[in-house]
Write a protein that holds these residues in place. Structure first.
Motif, PDB file in Angstrom:
ATOM      1  N   HIS A 108       7.064  -5.219  19.000  1.00 19.62           N
ATOM      2  CA  HIS A 108       7.722  -4.445  17.960  1.00 19.62           C
ATOM      3  C   HIS A 108       8.252  -5.368  16.858  1.00 19.62           C
ATOM      4  O   HIS A 108       8.930  -6.348  17.157  1.00 19.62           O
ATOM      5  N   PHE A 109       7.874  -5.038  15.628  1.00 18.17           N
ATOM      6  CA  PHE A 109       8.380  -5.779  14.483  1.00 18.17           C
ATOM      7  C   PHE A 109       8.830  -4.798  13.411  1.00 18.17           C
ATOM      8  O   PHE A 109       8.058  -3.931  12.994  1.00 18.17           O
ATOM      9  N   LYS A 110      10.080  -4.924  12.998  1.00 11.92           N
ATOM     10  CA  LYS A 110      10.504  -4.127  11.852  1.00 11.92           C
ATOM     11  C   LYS A 110       9.722  -4.563  10.627  1.00 11.92           C
ATOM     12  O   LYS A 110       9.477  -5.756  10.421  1.00 11.92           O
ATOM     13  N   LEU A 111       9.334  -3.602   9.822  1.00 16.18           N
ATOM     14  CA  LEU A 111       8.576  -3.925   8.624  1.00 16.18           C
ATOM     15  C   LEU A 111       9.465  -4.602   7.588  1.00 16.18           C
ATOM     16  O   LEU A 111      10.593  -4.188   7.347  1.00 16.18           O
ATOM     17  N   ALA A 112       8.919  -5.639   6.987  1.00 13.94           N
ATOM     18  CA  ALA A 112       9.704  -6.371   5.993  1.00 13.94           C
ATOM     19  C   ALA A 112      10.001  -5.507   4.776  1.00 13.94           C
ATOM     20  O   ALA A 112      11.089  -5.577   4.206  1.00 13.94           O
ATOM     21  N   ASP A 113       9.053  -4.682   4.366  1.00 13.39           N
ATOM     22  CA  ASP A 113       9.248  -3.827   3.191  1.00 13.39           C
ATOM     23  C   ASP A 113       8.522  -2.517   3.414  1.00 13.39           C
ATOM     24  O   ASP A 113       7.421  -2.308   2.903  1.00 13.39           O
ATOM     25  N   PRO A 114       9.111  -1.607   4.206  1.00 13.42           N
ATOM     26  CA  PRO A 114       8.417  -0.362   4.525  1.00 13.42           C
ATOM     27  C   PRO A 114       8.398   0.654   3.395  1.00 13.42           C
ATOM     28  O   PRO A 114       7.757   1.688   3.517  1.00 13.42           O
ATOM     29  N   SER A 115       9.084   0.376   2.298  1.00 13.86           N
ATOM     30  CA  SER A 115       9.194   1.386   1.240  1.00 13.86           C
ATOM     31  C   SER A 115       7.976   1.415   0.323  1.00 13.86           C
ATOM     32  O   SER A 115       7.779   2.364  -0.412  1.00 13.86           O
ATOM     33  N   ASN A 116       7.142   0.371   0.362  1.00 10.87           N
ATOM     34  CA  ASN A 116       6.044   0.284  -0.594  1.00 10.87           C
ATOM     35  C   ASN A 116       4.702   0.074   0.086  1.00 10.87           C
ATOM     36  O   ASN A 116       4.621  -0.488   1.171  1.00 10.87           O
ATOM     37  N   ARG A 117       3.611   0.503  -0.595  1.00  5.18           N
ATOM     38  CA  ARG A 117       2.278   0.098  -0.200  1.00  5.18           C
ATOM     39  C   ARG A 117       2.099  -1.327  -0.710  1.00  5.18           C
ATOM     40  O   ARG A 117       2.417  -1.624  -1.866  1.00  5.18           O
ATOM     41  N   THR A 118       1.583  -2.212   0.156  1.00  2.00           N
ATOM     42  CA  THR A 118       1.655  -3.625  -0.187  1.00  2.00           C
ATOM     43  C   THR A 118       0.318  -4.301  -0.431  1.00  2.00           C
ATOM     44  O   THR A 118       0.287  -5.420  -0.934  1.00  2.00           O
ATOM     45  N   SER A 119      -0.798  -3.680  -0.021  1.00  2.00           N
ATOM     46  CA  SER A 119      -2.083  -4.357  -0.201  1.00  2.00           C
ATOM     47  C   SER A 119      -3.209  -3.362   0.032  1.00  2.00           C
ATOM     48  O   SER A 119      -2.981  -2.195   0.340  1.00  2.00           O
ATOM     49  N   THR A 120      -4.439  -3.855  -0.068  1.00  2.00           N
ATOM     50  CA  THR A 120      -5.609  -3.018   0.210  1.00  2.00           C
ATOM     51  C   THR A 120      -5.731  -2.680   1.693  1.00  2.00           C
ATOM     52  O   THR A 120      -6.545  -1.836   2.073  1.00  2.00           O
ATOM     53  N   THR A 121      -4.955  -3.343   2.547  1.00  2.00           N
ATOM     54  CA  THR A 121      -5.015  -3.090   3.994  1.00  2.00           C
ATOM     55  C   THR A 121      -3.678  -2.575   4.524  1.00  2.00           C
ATOM     56  O   THR A 121      -3.285  -2.855   5.652  1.00  2.00           O
ATOM     57  N   ASN A 176     -10.677  -1.370  10.973  1.00  2.00           N
ATOM     58  CA  ASN A 176      -9.740  -1.628   9.883  1.00  2.00           C
ATOM     59  C   ASN A 176     -10.221  -0.979   8.585  1.00  2.00           C
ATOM     60  O   ASN A 176     -11.292  -1.320   8.083  1.00  2.00           O
ATOM     61  N   VAL A 177      -9.436  -0.054   8.059  1.00  2.00           N
ATOM     62  CA  VAL A 177      -9.764   0.611   6.798  1.00  2.00           C
ATOM     63  C   VAL A 177      -9.234  -0.225   5.630  1.00  2.00           C
ATOM     64  O   VAL A 177      -8.113  -0.742   5.680  1.00  2.00           O
ATOM     65  N   VAL A 178     -10.044  -0.336   4.598  1.00  2.00           N
ATOM     66  CA  VAL A 178      -9.645  -0.999   3.354  1.00  2.00           C
ATOM     67  C   VAL A 178      -9.678   0.042   2.244  1.00  2.00           C
ATOM     68  O   VAL A 178     -10.665   0.773   2.102  1.00  2.00           O
ATOM     69  N   THR A 179      -8.594   0.139   1.468  1.00  2.00           N
ATOM     70  CA  THR A 179      -8.519   1.115   0.386  1.00  2.00           C
ATOM     71  C   THR A 179      -8.195   0.427  -0.936  1.00  2.00           C
ATOM     72  O   THR A 179      -7.854  -0.748  -0.976  1.00  2.00           O
ATOM     73  N   THR A 180      -8.299   1.190  -2.012  1.00  2.00           N
ATOM     74  CA  THR A 180      -7.917   0.660  -3.318  1.00  2.00           C
ATOM     75  C   THR A 180      -6.421   0.365  -3.338  1.00  2.00           C
ATOM     76  O   THR A 180      -5.628   0.998  -2.640  1.00  2.00           O
ATOM     77  N   PHE A 181      -6.036  -0.590  -4.154  1.00  2.00           N
ATOM     78  CA  PHE A 181      -4.622  -0.934  -4.276  1.00  2.00           C
ATOM     79  C   PHE A 181      -4.339  -1.445  -5.685  1.00  2.00           C
ATOM     80  O   PHE A 181      -5.060  -2.281  -6.222  1.00  2.00           O
ATOM     81  N   LYS A 182      -3.260  -0.900  -6.243  1.00  4.15           N
ATOM     82  CA  LYS A 182      -2.742  -1.383  -7.521  1.00  4.15           C
ATOM     83  C   LYS A 182      -1.235  -1.276  -7.461  1.00  4.15           C
ATOM     84  O   LYS A 182      -0.693  -0.216  -7.125  1.00  4.15           O
ATOM     85  N   ALA A 183      -0.559  -2.357  -7.731  1.00  7.84           N
ATOM     86  CA  ALA A 183       0.898  -2.370  -7.646  1.00  7.84           C
ATOM     87  C   ALA A 183       1.485  -1.243  -8.482  1.00  7.84           C
ATOM     88  O   ALA A 183       1.105  -1.053  -9.640  1.00  7.84           O
ATOM     89  N   GLY A 184       2.386  -0.471  -7.880  1.00 10.13           N
ATOM     90  CA  GLY A 184       3.024   0.639  -8.571  1.00 10.13           C
ATOM     91  C   GLY A 184       2.279   1.947  -8.450  1.00 10.13           C
ATOM     92  O   GLY A 184       2.780   2.994  -8.862  1.00 10.13           O
ATOM     93  N   SER A 185       1.074   1.932  -7.888  1.00 10.00           N
ATOM     94  CA  SER A 185       0.275   3.146  -7.724  1.00 10.00           C
ATOM     95  C   SER A 185       0.199   3.510  -6.253  1.00 10.00           C
ATOM     96  O   SER A 185       0.173   2.641  -5.378  1.00 10.00           O
ATOM     97  N   LEU A 186       0.136   4.806  -5.984  1.00  9.69           N
ATOM     98  CA  LEU A 186      -0.005   5.279  -4.612  1.00  9.69           C
ATOM     99  C   LEU A 186      -1.449   5.612  -4.253  1.00  9.69           C
ATOM    100  O   LEU A 186      -1.728   6.003  -3.124  1.00  9.69           O
ATOM    101  N   VAL A 187      -2.364   5.460  -5.189  1.00  7.89           N
ATOM    102  CA  VAL A 187      -3.761   5.804  -4.941  1.00  7.89           C
ATOM    103  C   VAL A 187      -4.312   4.953  -3.793  1.00  7.89           C
ATOM    104  O   VAL A 187      -4.145   3.734  -3.760  1.00  7.89           O
ATOM    105  N   SER A 188      -4.968   5.613  -2.837  1.00  9.26           N
ATOM    106  CA  SER A 188      -5.455   4.924  -1.644  1.00  9.26           C
ATOM    107  C   SER A 188      -6.861   5.425  -1.303  1.00  9.26           C
ATOM    108  O   SER A 188      -7.096   5.988  -0.244  1.00  9.26           O
ATOM    109  N   LYS A 189      -7.811   5.198  -2.217  1.00  3.68           N
ATOM    110  CA  LYS A 189      -9.177   5.641  -2.010  1.00  3.68           C
ATOM    111  C   LYS A 189      -9.921   4.704  -1.058  1.00  3.68           C
ATOM    112  O   LYS A 189      -9.677   3.499  -1.026  1.00  3.68           O
TER     113      LYS A 189
END
Length: 627
Positions: free
Chosen positions: A169-182, A408-421
């Motif tokens: 078990h590890f608490k997430l360092a920053d659970p409030s944001n999407r952080t990468s393509t993974t 492992n799913v890889v999705t689109t990522f752009k800082a500040g966007s929630l889009v996860s295609k």
């Protein structure tokens, strides 16, 4: 690759009687202590049952999707009423209370009465997991009446290693944001990635003439696991994504709790409770309009799991059930049990799955988390140096169960966007350092993290795999289908986690992902096929809403894959395929054009999988189409 903060969950358990090292008996329990157990009786006309199950999945048959009730199953395939009454009378004569079920009898009474009837002494034993279980000091001696009826009593094994869970078990360092393509991925990220239908989609629920939202309305789905959950944890996940505000309806909640054999209480420090929380949250978020039921058993011993599946069949109240546990099928063989064949336990499981299938119930199970190397060598249980060897996990290996793997799913990522295609997926294993898989004091080497899969050594090839080149024409292979699993198991992985197509971890693919859940008010990341099984069950609930109960859905799964391979085109493409990877044994090559031992036939485009190729799909997370 950056280091992931996550919680590991393989959700595997020891199910069979494995060696003397597995349990340390404690003093006998008090004579007045109440005890419950089940007595199973053999089915009648097994060939007739198999024929019926085939007709129920044949669209040209008059029996297509015509499901039995438990009483109808009992009348056609259960033990005769005379046999059940004879066994019940024998048990009652020994001072035990009996409830007759469709193919078994539920029995309760004092330890003293059970000791006398079976010529044994019940005791408490501490399993490697730390849990206490009721066991018998000597093998049970069946009475003449029980022997004549062919009775099977799976309870009180003194050698079962109990629940086997690998979790960190590890608490997430920053659970409030999407952080990468993974990831980390929230539930609505995966809904966009896998093409859930838009939340605004309406449909006619099965048997209804009024339109309803396509969100699982009318379906009842369940998990079988050994803990209760906190409703507030599910609320935390939904509230983080603003579900009720966006959707205009309250947060979905657990519909019912069904306690079997007393169940197990919630504890934020318990791996059982983590698993239950993961399963319930995946089901609720995947099908927010469905009724979600938690079947809570006391532990993951054979005795408890069989009792749980029996309750599911007898209740006949759920359409589909997900199980996030399993074990190498070989642990039931004589080589793992001091020369004693224990595969009769697998037969008991299989008969319960067939009964449920005949009633229209679909069973899903995680395919395992040791990639293609599910099995420690048998000498591990005798305290000798051992390695992981190729094998597959049961109950996922049972042909009446849908085995769910993934990667492992890889999705689109752009800082500040929630889009996860959706971008792509990979199924590269993560080679492991030696570790003590059962807590028996000896490390096992040569392991690999990843969705379990391969060729069964115990189950024959089912008819639904006949037209799929799975690499075997005679044996059941798994998994059947895949979804998000995740990788890089902190604590047991050889670092860095960069995938491998050789034993030396040489491929270099570093895309590893994880999913976010809540436990005790804290957010964690999670990886494992414990994610993909309830995730797929949530998607299946949408099909059940539209078309009713499905029973063994595997023929449907493989028929869509065949259609995709033969006809092609977007309208016929139900799965993402050509997913690269390695499972510690073989590469994800394409023996028949689409099947492999990590994803099965692939991962679903959910809207196409449920038969709506023209439906609008879920858009950006936290939007009206994907709240």
């Amino acid at each position: 690759m950056r280091k992931l903060s996550l919680i590991l969950s393989t959700a595997l358990c020891g199910l069979a009687s494995i060696g003397a090292a597995a349990a340390a008996p404690l003093p006998a329990i008090a004579a007045s202590s109440p005890v419950e157990f089940d007595v199973f009786l053999p089915l009648r006309n097994s060939a007739g049952l198999d024929a019926l199950l085939a007709r129920q999945q044949d669209v040209s048959s008059a029996d297509y999707h015509k499901w039995l009730t438990p009483s109808q199953f009992a009348a056609r395939f259960g033990a005769t009423e005379a046999a059940k009454q004879a066994v019940a009378a024998d048990l009652a004569q020994h001072g035990l209370a009996v409830t007759i079920q469709s193919r078994s009898l539920h029995v309760s009474g004092s330890a003293a009465a059970i000791n006398a009837m079976f010529s044994t002494t019940l005791a408490r034993a501490r399993m490697p997991s730390g849990k206490l279980r009721t066991v018998s000091a000597t093998p049970l001696v069946l009475t003449p009446a029980l022997s004549a009826a062919g009775a099977f009593v799976p309870a009180f094994s003194s050698a079962s290693p109990g629940m086997h869970v690998l979790s960190k078990h590890f608490k997430l360092a920053d659970p409030s944001n999407r952080t990468s393509t993974t990831g980390g991925y929230w539930y609505d990220d995966l809904k966009q990635a896998y093409g859930w239908p838009s939340y605004q989609t309406l449909t006619y629920p099965y048997g209804k003439s009024t339109l309803a939202r396509l969100d699982g309305t009318g379906a009842t789905i369940a998990t079988l696991i050994s803990s209760d959950v906190l409703d507030s944890d599910s609320d935390l996940i939904f509230d983080h994504e603003n579900f009720s505000k966006t959707a205009g309806v309250p947060d979905p909640v657990l519909y019912a709790r069904r306690t079997v054999l007393g169940g197990n209480a919630f504890s934020a420090a318990s791996d059982d409770s983590f698993e239950a929380s993961l399963d319930v949250q995946e089901l609720l978020t995947g099908a927010p309009g469905a009724h979600v039921v938690l079947y809570n058993i006391p532990d993951l011993s054979d005795e408890s799991i069989l009792a749980g599946y029996t309750a599911i069949d007898e209740d006949n109240a759920v359409d589909a059930v997900s199980s996030s546990f399993g074990e190498c099928e070989l642990v039931y063989t004589a080589a793992y049990n001091n020369g004693v064949d224990q595969t009769s336990i697998l037969k008991a499981y299989g008969e319960l799955f067939k009964q449920g299938n005949s009633q229209g119930i679909t069973f899903m199970a995680s395919s395992g988390d040791e990639a293609g190397l599910e099995c420690p060598q048998p000498q591990y249980f005798s305290g000798e140096k051992a390695k992981f060897i190729p094998g597959v996990s049961t109950p996922a290996a049972d042909p009446s169960v849908t085995s769910v793997g993934g990667g492992n799913v890889v999705t689109t990522f752009k800082a500040g966007s929630l889009v996860s295609k959706y971008v792509d997926e990979n199924a590269y294993d993560d080679p492991e350092i030696p570790y003590d898989i059962y807590g028996l004091g000896l490390n096992v080497s040569g392991g690999a993290w990843g969705a379990g899969g391969g060729v069964s050594q115990l189950f024959a090839a089912p008819a639904y795999q006949k037209y799929t080149n799975t690499g075997s024409t005679t044996a059941r292979t798994l998994p059947d289908i895949g979804m998000q699993v995740g990788g890089c198991p902190a604590g047991i992985a050889k670092l860095p986690c960069n995938g491998g197509d050789t034993a030396k971890n040489g491929d270099g693919n570093a895309d590893r992902s994880y999913v976010i859940i809540a436990l005790g008010g804290t957010l964690y990341g999670v990886i494992g096929t414990s994610v993909s099984s309830p995730e797929f069950t949530g998607a299946l609930a949408l099909l059940i809403e539209r078309e009713g109960r499905q029973g063994n859905v595997n023929k449907y799964i493989y028929s869509l894959a065949t259609k995709q391979a033969v006809f092609g085109g977007a309208a016929n493409t139900a799965y993402h395929q050509d997913i690269p990877g390695y499972n510690g044994v073989v590469k994800n090559t394409k023996p028949g054009g689409y099947y492999n031992y990590t994803y099965g036939v692939g991962s679903p485009y959910v809207y196409r999988f449920i038969g709506l190729p023209k439906a609008a799909v879920a858009g950006t997370p936290q939007s009206a189409s994907n709240p």
